[in-house]
Design a protein around this motif. Structure first.
Motif, PDB file in Angstrom:
ATOM      1  N   LEU A   1       0.805  -1.223   0.000  1.00 43.07           N
ATOM      2  CA  LEU A   1       0.000   0.000   0.000  1.00 43.07           C
ATOM      3  C   LEU A   1       0.839   1.275   0.000  1.00 43.07           C
ATOM      4  CD1 LEU A   1      -2.824  -1.118   2.426  1.00 43.07           C
ATOM      5  CD2 LEU A   1      -2.910  -0.939  -0.059  1.00 43.07           C
ATOM      6  N   PHE A   2       2.142   1.149  -0.177  1.00 42.88           N
ATOM      7  CA  PHE A   2       3.026   2.313  -0.214  1.00 42.88           C
ATOM      8  C   PHE A   2       2.869   3.016  -1.564  1.00 42.88           C
ATOM      9  CE2 PHE A   2       6.958   4.510  -1.094  1.00 42.88           C
ATOM     10  CZ  PHE A   2       7.262   5.098   0.121  1.00 42.88           C
ATOM     11  N   GLY A   3       2.764   4.341  -1.528  1.00 40.61           N
ATOM     12  CA  GLY A   3       2.655   5.090  -2.779  1.00 40.61           C
ATOM     13  C   GLY A   3       2.741   6.592  -2.533  1.00 40.61           C
ATOM     14  N   GLU A   4       2.807   7.345  -3.611  1.00 45.97           N
ATOM     15  CA  GLU A   4       2.882   8.800  -3.508  1.00 45.97           C
ATOM     16  C   GLU A   4       1.580   9.350  -2.936  1.00 45.97           C
ATOM     17  OE1 GLU A   4       3.941  10.204  -7.387  1.00 45.97           O
ATOM     18  OE2 GLU A   4       6.034   9.633  -7.136  1.00 45.97           O
ATOM     19  N   GLY A   5       1.721  10.341  -2.072  1.00 50.93           N
ATOM     20  CA  GLY A   5       0.571  10.962  -1.442  1.00 50.93           C
ATOM     21  C   GLY A   5      -0.006  10.163  -0.290  1.00 50.93           C
ATOM     22  N   GLU A   6       0.631   9.050   0.058  1.00 54.02           N
ATOM     23  CA  GLU A   6       0.144   8.187   1.137  1.00 54.02           C
ATOM     24  C   GLU A   6       1.000   8.353   2.381  1.00 54.02           C
ATOM     25  OE1 GLU A   6      -2.592   6.575   0.813  1.00 54.02           O
ATOM     26  OE2 GLU A   6      -2.822   6.840  -1.349  1.00 54.02           O
ATOM     27  N   GLY A   7       0.426   8.030   3.530  1.00 55.51           N
ATOM     28  CA  GLY A   7       1.150   8.112   4.793  1.00 55.51           C
ATOM     29  C   GLY A   7       2.152   6.985   4.940  1.00 55.51           C
ATOM     30  N   MET A   8       3.261   7.287   5.587  1.00 53.22           N
ATOM     31  CA  MET A   8       4.294   6.280   5.837  1.00 53.22           C
ATOM     32  C   MET A   8       5.043   6.610   7.112  1.00 53.22           C
ATOM     33  SD  MET A   8       7.484   7.868   5.403  1.00 53.22           S
ATOM     34  CE  MET A   8       8.559   6.509   5.231  1.00 53.22           C
ATOM     35  N   VAL A   9       5.660   5.599   7.696  1.00 50.30           N
ATOM     36  CA  VAL A   9       6.560   5.754   8.836  1.00 50.30           C
ATOM     37  C   VAL A   9       7.796   4.941   8.509  1.00 50.30           C
ATOM     38  CG1 VAL A   9       6.934   5.296  11.285  1.00 50.30           C
ATOM     39  CG2 VAL A   9       4.709   6.093  10.518  1.00 50.30           C
ATOM     40  N   GLY A  10       8.972   5.548   8.688  1.00 53.78           N
ATOM     41  CA  GLY A  10      10.221   4.859   8.426  1.00 53.78           C
ATOM     42  C   GLY A  10      11.126   4.890   9.640  1.00 53.78           C
ATOM     43  N   THR A  11      11.904   3.847   9.824  1.00 58.43           N
ATOM     44  CA  THR A  11      12.897   3.778  10.896  1.00 58.43           C
ATOM     45  C   THR A  11      14.275   3.812  10.257  1.00 58.43           C
ATOM     46  OG1 THR A  11      11.398   2.412  12.198  1.00 58.43           O
ATOM     47  CG2 THR A  11      13.702   2.427  12.872  1.00 58.43           C
ATOM     48  N   GLY A  12      15.172   4.608  10.812  1.00 57.93           N
ATOM     49  CA  GLY A  12      16.519   4.697  10.272  1.00 57.93           C
ATOM     50  C   GLY A  12      17.275   5.849  10.893  1.00 57.93           C
ATOM     51  N   SER A  13      18.229   6.405  10.148  1.00 53.10           N
ATOM     52  CA  SER A  13      19.034   7.512  10.663  1.00 53.10           C
ATOM     53  C   SER A  13      19.228   8.568   9.576  1.00 53.10           C
ATOM     54  CB  SER A  13      20.382   7.001  11.172  1.00 53.10           C
ATOM     55  OG  SER A  13      21.018   6.233  10.191  1.00 53.10           O
ATOM     56  N   TYR A  14      19.574   9.759  10.008  1.00 51.29           N
ATOM     57  CA  TYR A  14      19.722  10.910   9.122  1.00 51.29           C
ATOM     58  C   TYR A  14      21.207  11.108   8.831  1.00 51.29           C
ATOM     59  CZ  TYR A  14      18.519  15.571   7.337  1.00 51.29           C
ATOM     60  OH  TYR A  14      18.305  16.680   6.543  1.00 51.29           O
ATOM     61  N   VAL A  15      21.622  10.780   7.610  1.00 52.34           N
ATOM     62  CA  VAL A  15      23.041  10.825   7.245  1.00 52.34           C
ATOM     63  C   VAL A  15      23.224  11.766   6.053  1.00 52.34           C
ATOM     64  CG1 VAL A  15      25.032   9.447   6.523  1.00 52.34           C
ATOM     65  CG2 VAL A  15      23.303   8.436   8.025  1.00 52.34           C
ATOM     66  N   ASP A  16      24.033  12.790   6.203  1.00 53.56           N
ATOM     67  CA  ASP A  16      24.375  13.742   5.134  1.00 53.56           C
ATOM     68  C   ASP A  16      23.141  14.311   4.438  1.00 53.56           C
ATOM     69  OD1 ASP A  16      27.104  13.383   5.615  1.00 53.56           O
ATOM     70  OD2 ASP A  16      27.216  11.686   4.231  1.00 53.56           O
ATOM     71  N   GLY A  17      22.148  14.719   5.220  1.00 55.99           N
ATOM     72  CA  GLY A  17      20.969  15.366   4.663  1.00 55.99           C
ATOM     73  C   GLY A  17      19.927  14.428   4.080  1.00 55.99           C
ATOM     74  N   THR A  18      20.112  13.117   4.239  1.00 56.60           N
ATOM     75  CA  THR A  18      19.168  12.123   3.721  1.00 56.60           C
ATOM     76  C   THR A  18      18.833  11.136   4.831  1.00 56.60           C
ATOM     77  OG1 THR A  18      20.098  12.304   1.510  1.00 56.60           O
ATOM     78  CG2 THR A  18      18.810  10.342   1.970  1.00 56.60           C
ATOM     79  N   PHE A  19      17.559  10.817   4.944  1.00 64.25           N
ATOM     80  CA  PHE A  19      17.133   9.801   5.902  1.00 64.25           C
ATOM     81  C   PHE A  19      17.360   8.434   5.260  1.00 64.25           C
ATOM     82  CE2 PHE A  19      13.964   7.021   7.885  1.00 64.25           C
ATOM     83  CZ  PHE A  19      14.271   7.224   9.225  1.00 64.25           C
ATOM     84  N   VAL A  20      18.225   7.633   5.853  1.00 66.35           N
ATOM     85  CA  VAL A  20      18.534   6.291   5.350  1.00 66.35           C
ATOM     86  C   VAL A  20      17.689   5.311   6.149  1.00 66.35           C
ATOM     87  CG1 VAL A  20      20.326   4.572   4.956  1.00 66.35           C
ATOM     88  CG2 VAL A  20      20.872   7.014   4.759  1.00 66.35           C
TER      89      VAL A  20
END
Length: 147
Positions: free
Chosen positions: A96-115
């Motif tokens: 169900l992942f797609g543009e305009g849809e809600g999401m939650v991600g787990t990771g870290s913020y490295v060099d201006g990008t959430f990985v």
């Protein structure tokens, strides 16, 4: 001289205090990687976290930013209406992942990008995580599905 009863009571209290401190330290150590704080894209833009911190980010997948690379590499931007954060993820996205849809991600913020190491999407067409709704309401972007 102290009585034997008083000495024994002091020893028991000391052992209990050491056991309590030790168990609190073990619980804290066990939770150090298990607790992930939630941040919205606006909060990340205001105060970027250090690259070593693992946290959750949530919002809407920005329209026109979903790019599928080679293999399972995916990049997109997540927004809460106030700020946008680029995200990269190497893995299989939920159905169900797609543009305009809600999401939650787990990771870290490295060099201006959430990985991201994990991406979660809504589990039906009406559900969105409470943290994401709160962040979108704060930005004045959230619109209820009822109206």
């Amino acid at each position: 001289m102290r009585s034997l009863k008083k000495t024994r009571r002091i020893q028991i209290i000391a052992i209990a205090a050491v056991a309590l401190a030790g168990s609190a330290a073990l619980i804290g150590y066990g939770f150090k990687d298990g607790i992930n704080f939630f941040r919205s894209p606006s909060q990340i833009a205001e105060a970027p976290p250090p690259p070593s911190e693992v946290f959750r980010i949530g919002g809407l997948v920005e329209d026109g930013t979903l790019i599928r690379g080679e293999g399972t590499l995916i990049s997109f931007s997540v927004t809460d209406g106030g700020a946008s954060v680029p995200v990269t993820y190497d893995g299989v996205l939920p159905d169900l992942f797609g543009e305009g849809e809600g999401m939650v991600g787990t990771g870290s913020y490295v060099d201006g990008t959430f990985v991201a190491t994990e991406i979660l999407a809504r589990h039906d067409e009406t559900y969105m995580p409470k943290e994401v709704i709160d962040a979108l309401k704060e930005q004045g972007v959230y619109r209820d599905s009822d109206g």
